[in-house]
Design an enzyme around this catalytic site. Sequence first.
Site, PDB file in Angstrom:
ATOM      1  N   ALA A   1       3.436  19.242  27.232  1.00 40.88           N
ATOM      2  CA  ALA A   1       3.161  20.635  27.783  1.00 40.88           C
ATOM      3  C   ALA A   1       4.647  21.386  27.427  1.00 40.88           C
ATOM      4  CB  ALA A   1       2.585  20.638  29.208  1.00 40.88           C
TER       5      ALA A   1
ATOM      6  N   TYR B   1       5.732  16.423  29.519  1.00 40.77           N
ATOM      7  CA  TYR B   1       6.580  16.605  28.571  1.00 40.77           C
ATOM      8  C   TYR B   1       5.772  17.136  27.274  1.00 40.77           C
ATOM      9  CZ  TYR B   1       9.341  14.718  24.589  1.00 40.77           C
ATOM     10  OH  TYR B   1      10.115  14.432  23.231  1.00 40.77           O
TER      11      TYR B   1
ATOM     12  N   LYS C   1       6.987  20.593  25.320  1.00 39.76           N
ATOM     13  CA  LYS C   1       7.078  20.546  23.724  1.00 39.76           C
ATOM     14  C   LYS C   1       6.134  21.898  23.196  1.00 39.76           C
ATOM     15  CE  LYS C   1      10.926  17.941  23.652  1.00 39.76           C
ATOM     16  NZ  LYS C   1      11.848  18.507  23.256  1.00 39.76           N
TER      17      LYS C   1
END
Length: 268
Positions: free
Chosen positions: A156, A154, A158
């Site tokens: 990574a 998650y 974002k």
Amino acid sequence: MALEIDLSDRVVLVTGGVRGVGAGISRVLLAAGATVVACARRPADTPVAADGREVDFLPCDVRDADAVQSMIAEIVRRHGRLDHAVNNAGGAPYALAADASPRFHSKIIELNLVAALHVAQAAHAVISRQESGGSIVNISSLSGHRPSPGTAAYGAAKAGVDALTVSLAAEWAPRVRINSLVVGAVETELSELHYGDADGVAAVGKTIPMGRLARPEDVGNGVAFLLSPLAAYISGATLQIHGGGEPPAFLSAATAAHSADSANTAHS
């Protein structure tokens, strides 16, 4: 003349706009006068509304590029235009990276990064043809800017959203502006899954300089600003909504005395 945000002639898509942070964004935009189209895989139990007006709901799995294209076409059919899009849909359950399956990692990145690109691309095709142009806001996360144990994929994804934002801003200017909101901890109806009971939420709030978690409407206010004419020259930017951020953990473990006297002594 007082500055105010008036989106009364604007049509805005909010992905994941019927629950949690997305519902807060939708309510703020409704209050600003916008026509809000909210999509999700399923509708909310209670319609999202503000000031006597409700969102226009469309079902859509934003991971499906064809479904996204059909949704955008339906928005234009219903409302005649699309002025702004907010890429809010996303999230991830807690899972240690070593234990999660490759399929799990792929699905998290697909939802939190690839889907945002699907929506941005489809929205751009409409917005860029309109004389007034428009903008896109990506909801990013503090998880993409510091270690994110338990939600590594998650975080990574974002980080990828923020990189995508600056690239698209360069490609699509001047007709389409695109920015991202880097959001910290938010108190929603699902906070207990991340922070525990009310005591857990309060304890987390004490670690934030502003003394509390963000509310969904705090994020919505940031979105409304970036969509408004007040942000007409802002593109490729990241606006941080995290209450001052997260003080580094080493400060809690350090034994040094951080007082005015010791600071003066160190510099004398």
